[in-house]
Design an enzyme around this catalytic site. Sequence first.
Site, mmCIF file in Angstrom:
data_model
loop_
_atom_site.group_PDB
_atom_site.id
_atom_site.type_symbol
_atom_site.label_atom_id
_atom_site.label_comp_id
_atom_site.label_asym_id
_atom_site.label_seq_id
_atom_site.Cartn_x
_atom_site.Cartn_y
_atom_site.Cartn_z
ATOM 1 C CD GLU A 155 -5.614 -3.314 0.898
ATOM 2 O OE1 GLU A 155 -6.153 -3.146 2.000
ATOM 3 O OE2 GLU A 155 -5.644 -2.503 -0.027
ATOM 4 C CG ASP A 156 -0.790 -3.245 -0.324
ATOM 5 O OD1 ASP A 156 -1.804 -3.612 -0.939
ATOM 6 O OD2 ASP A 156 -0.647 -2.115 0.145
#
Length: 735
Positions: free
Chosen positions: A91-92
């Site tokens: 996600e990051d």
Amino acid sequence: MATLIDPEVERQEILRHYRRLLRTAKPYLKEGDAKLIKKAFNTSLEAHKEMRRKSGEPYILHPLAVAQIVVEEIGLGTTSIVAALLHDVVEDTPWEIADVEREFGTKVARIVDGLTKISGVFEYGTSEQAENFRKMLLTLSEDVRVILIKLADRLHNMRTLDSMPRHKQLKISSETIYLYAPLAHRLGLYAIKTELEDLHLKYTDTEIYNELLNRVRQSRSARNRFIKEFVLPIDDELKAQGFGFEIKGRPKSIYSILKKMRKQNITFDEVYDLFAIRVILDVPQEQEKAACWQVYSIVTDFYQPNPDRLRDWVSTPKANGYESLHTTVMSRSGQWVEVQIRSRRMDEIAEKGYAAHWKYKDTGAIQPESTLEAWINKVREMLETNNSSALEFMDEFRQNLFVKEVYAFTPKGKLLILPDKATALDFAFEIHTHIGLQCLGAKVNQKLQPLSYQLRNGDQVEILTSQKQKPTEEWLQYVITSKARSKIKEWLRDDKRSKADDGRFIVEKRLELLGVEYSQDNFNRLLAHFKTYNAQEFFYRVAIGQIDGREIKTDLFDPTIEAPRLPSKLEPKAFDHEVQKIRGLSANMLVIGEQTDKFDYTIAPCCNPIPGDDVFGFETENGIVIHRTSCPKAVKMMSNYGNRIVRAKWTDQLELAFLAGLRIKGSDRVGLVNDVTRIISNSLKVNMRSITIDSDDGMFEGQIMVFVNDTAHLNKLIQRLSKVNGVLLVERFDS
Ligand code: MN
């Protein structure tokens, strides 16, 4: 203020957390597991190396903490630890699922994928959280570990919510109480559920939370003394009879105390089972049930039980797997005490839930068909059959989460567990979709009952069907399970579609007969004439005869007459403007958003905020609407549409008056209305907009609408009114 960070100190801190994780996991690790965990740790450390949490800490501490919860508080193994360490990597950071799969295999990759939020832009009106949640559930039906790690992730985020800005705190807390706490409950993770609920309270109702927390702390030593005394005779007797056991006394959670206080309208001191005593027995599984009842008998030899409060989840476990025997008994000091009796195995399942289940299952010790598995199958089924929007789905899913249950049997004695208030029709759909769709009624305990019959525990239900039976719109009111609902909806939709096809045929034939061209313009004339603004709806009404095809005549299509206009969207409600006018509201009263920009806003009619209330803004198509954070709708709004929440705060201009409602109750007497109105208009100089008082049998109940400056002003008024002779209750009400 910048703090200097010593990289070496930070490195040591990270390593300390990592070593603690390994230590906790160690007893469960198999050959090669430690190496895998180390690899996941290093990967995550490297991927997140530039990132920090809102608190300023290195980001890696978050995945480490999540992994720690996963092993220590949920009891999961290596795959889950690895997935937890990697859960935010995709996600990051630039890492992709394919990278995770290559390095850690398919299983881990699938779990991480389920935990990764859908990226990209969302359409206005859809709910980002709902979409994410649905995606997570899709993976859940393959691997329940996704949801367990998600819960660990949420728990850590809640534990560290302090460093988040206020609007994020509200959003995250609301989601938590709306979905994650019920989910934890459903999965039997009692300890996590309780902590999530308490944390929710801490951030949404800080004042009350702190107050209750203090009171619980203050009463601690008295409580301990009480428990010691209460337990003494039981303890002696259990020892005398040779039981291996442990007795725990634990306070109720803050959240459950408050819930009880509000539900039963009682004070802190009156919440009688502020704590529960738990007797945990060390007995072999085959003796569990007998032992629990034996202990029950010992406890009730010393203390009188309340017969209405005996709960036997030993014979029939709850659907989340919970097993325990509960009784509430009268102590010698006149206080009710709840006593929970269970085996060590039952206790572990109650605390750690799902994972513990599997642990016992793996050793071959436990049940062939657990109710929890049945539930997960049901979720899977819901996902497969449900084609409503993500938001509707989440709502239904939530409703299915932890409603109470009703147990009913088929004629052959098979047990079906349905949500409380389920009907005969729900039961029919639960057996099979075909049976549901052709359900005529039911024979319940040999007696004929309608479709809408509400099931009761222990009912034996035989469903009666007919080939000729067909669902109707009305059926939707009879069912509460999402399975039945979505099957009926689906059938109605298909039915409507096929009827509409017939209708279209009729219309086409009719136009052909009249020699009228089937053009868009002519079609619009038709719709306008019959005041039906949706083509499918129009065809459907023709097909079922609500619109008579013969009424379609040539003069409707006269090109010399201008076609009637199809109505555009509804006008915004004038009502809101009226309300705003009488409130005397000016757009400068609120500061909205992160800057001090001033926006147009309206005041939500559902909770009527006034200056001094804790408020937030909610973006809608018609601008920002201001709600109180305690609004009954707030939780749902914040958890479903968190991205539409904006910060809002009152400015200090308080000259303006706001409309607020007071409800007032008491015993009636001559001159009372006079006294009340005098206080309002004379002594506090409050303007009254309306007052209604009904009296009945010596009691009166009234509603007063007043203009006040802010909450302080309002509270002063409430205080004064409460002192009027005969007045028993004064409270503010919303809309
Ligand atoms: Mn996370």
